[in-house]
Scaffold this motif. Sequence first.
Motif, PDB file in Angstrom:
ATOM      1  N   ALA A   1     -77.792  96.099 -38.793  1.00  0.00           N
ATOM      2  CA  ALA A   1     -78.874  96.997 -39.242  1.00  0.00           C
ATOM      3  C   ALA A   1     -79.290  96.986 -40.904  1.00  0.00           C
ATOM      4  N   ILE A   2     -78.201  97.056 -41.562  1.00  0.00           N
ATOM      5  CA  ILE A   2     -78.497  97.385 -43.036  1.00  0.00           C
ATOM      6  C   ILE A   2     -79.130  95.873 -43.546  1.00  0.00           C
TER       7      ILE A   2
ATOM      8  N   VAL B   1     -77.922  91.427 -53.754  1.00  0.00           N
ATOM      9  CA  VAL B   1     -77.150  92.413 -52.616  1.00  0.00           C
ATOM     10  C   VAL B   1     -76.905  91.482 -51.557  1.00  0.00           C
ATOM     11  N   VAL B   2     -75.572  91.121 -51.233  1.00  0.00           N
ATOM     12  CA  VAL B   2     -75.122  90.450 -50.086  1.00  0.00           C
ATOM     13  C   VAL B   2     -74.618  91.250 -49.182  1.00  0.00           C
ATOM     14  N   VAL B   3     -75.106  91.578 -48.050  1.00  0.00           N
ATOM     15  CA  VAL B   3     -74.619  92.474 -46.924  1.00  0.00           C
ATOM     16  C   VAL B   3     -73.479  91.807 -45.865  1.00  0.00           C
ATOM     17  N   ASP B   4     -72.413  92.072 -46.222  1.00  0.00           N
ATOM     18  CA  ASP B   4     -71.389  91.518 -45.461  1.00  0.00           C
ATOM     19  C   ASP B   4     -70.417  92.732 -45.178  1.00  0.00           C
ATOM     20  N   HIS B   5     -69.100  92.395 -44.652  1.00  0.00           N
ATOM     21  CA  HIS B   5     -68.268  93.583 -44.189  1.00  0.00           C
ATOM     22  C   HIS B   5     -67.866  94.181 -45.462  1.00  0.00           C
ATOM     23  N   ARG B   6     -67.486  93.387 -46.300  1.00  0.00           N
ATOM     24  CA  ARG B   6     -67.063  94.242 -47.515  1.00  0.00           C
ATOM     25  C   ARG B   6     -67.986  94.970 -48.241  1.00  0.00           C
ATOM     26  N   PHE B   7     -69.164  94.698 -48.273  1.00  0.00           N
ATOM     27  CA  PHE B   7     -70.128  95.490 -48.909  1.00  0.00           C
ATOM     28  C   PHE B   7     -70.236  96.847 -47.729  1.00  0.00           C
ATOM     29  N   ILE B   8     -70.349  96.569 -46.778  1.00  0.00           N
ATOM     30  CA  ILE B   8     -70.572  97.941 -45.873  1.00  0.00           C
ATOM     31  C   ILE B   8     -69.311  98.767 -46.164  1.00  0.00           C
ATOM     32  N   ARG B   9     -68.136  98.039 -46.220  1.00  0.00           N
ATOM     33  CA  ARG B   9     -67.087  99.211 -46.392  1.00  0.00           C
ATOM     34  C   ARG B   9     -67.145  99.751 -47.739  1.00  0.00           C
TER      35      ARG B   9
ATOM     36  N   ARG C   1     -83.031 103.563 -35.915  1.00  0.00           N
ATOM     37  CA  ARG C   1     -83.505 102.942 -34.573  1.00  0.00           C
ATOM     38  C   ARG C   1     -83.226 101.574 -34.433  1.00  0.00           C
ATOM     39  N   VAL C   2     -82.965 100.834 -35.487  1.00  0.00           N
ATOM     40  CA  VAL C   2     -82.281  99.492 -35.634  1.00  0.00           C
ATOM     41  C   VAL C   2     -80.880  99.538 -35.217  1.00  0.00           C
ATOM     42  N   PHE C   3     -80.176 100.455 -35.770  1.00  0.00           N
ATOM     43  CA  PHE C   3     -78.856 100.745 -35.712  1.00  0.00           C
ATOM     44  C   PHE C   3     -78.553 100.885 -34.171  1.00  0.00           C
ATOM     45  N   ARG C   4     -79.254 101.760 -33.428  1.00  0.00           N
ATOM     46  CA  ARG C   4     -79.238 102.216 -32.089  1.00  0.00           C
ATOM     47  C   ARG C   4     -79.394 100.924 -31.145  1.00  0.00           C
ATOM     48  N   GLU C   5     -80.591 100.072 -31.570  1.00  0.00           N
ATOM     49  CA  GLU C   5     -81.028  99.285 -30.710  1.00  0.00           C
ATOM     50  C   GLU C   5     -79.705  97.990 -30.734  1.00  0.00           C
ATOM     51  N   VAL C   6     -79.118  97.843 -31.768  1.00  0.00           N
ATOM     52  CA  VAL C   6     -78.160  96.996 -31.888  1.00  0.00           C
ATOM     53  C   VAL C   6     -76.613  97.459 -31.075  1.00  0.00           C
ATOM     54  N   ALA C   7     -76.515  98.644 -31.268  1.00  0.00           N
ATOM     55  CA  ALA C   7     -75.500  99.435 -30.462  1.00  0.00           C
ATOM     56  C   ALA C   7     -75.600  99.471 -28.960  1.00  0.00           C
ATOM     57  N   LYS C   8     -76.734  99.363 -28.502  1.00  0.00           N
ATOM     58  CA  LYS C   8     -76.979  99.237 -26.975  1.00  0.00           C
ATOM     59  C   LYS C   8     -76.403  98.170 -26.207  1.00  0.00           C
ATOM     60  N   THR C   9     -76.195  97.024 -27.322  1.00  0.00           N
ATOM     61  CA  THR C   9     -75.807  95.837 -26.287  1.00  0.00           C
ATOM     62  C   THR C   9     -74.571  95.421 -27.215  1.00  0.00           C
ATOM     63  N   GLN C  10     -74.029  95.841 -28.336  1.00  0.00           N
ATOM     64  CA  GLN C  10     -73.158  95.269 -29.125  1.00  0.00           C
ATOM     65  C   GLN C  10     -71.959  96.228 -29.252  1.00  0.00           C
ATOM     66  N   ILE C  11     -71.969  97.495 -28.946  1.00  0.00           N
ATOM     67  CA  ILE C  11     -70.845  98.415 -29.433  1.00  0.00           C
ATOM     68  C   ILE C  11     -69.606  97.947 -28.473  1.00  0.00           C
TER      69      ILE C  11
END
Length: 96
Positions: free
Chosen positions: A22-23, A36-44, A77-87
Amino acid sequence: VKGFLFDLDGTVAETDSLHEVAIREMFRRAGASADVVVDHRFIRENISGVDNADIVEKFLPHLSPEDAEKWIVDKERVFREVAKTQIEPVQGLREP
């Protein structure tokens, strides 16, 4: 008791990877710095546990207040859309 409020991020469901998707998408749409490189480390290190308004202030300072509010709504909204199929539940939550 009229209800309960649960914070499921990282407790019951693994959501960092969903926030990453989403980010990344929302930073692209908003014209975030190419540095800005959005990867797992960046999110954490920069996103987990941080309020959306603070994310906008730090990484998207070029947005007007109106665009910042729209970005926050759209990001959720984008986060919820992704979560619907990938959570997925956190490892160990389900019994083997």
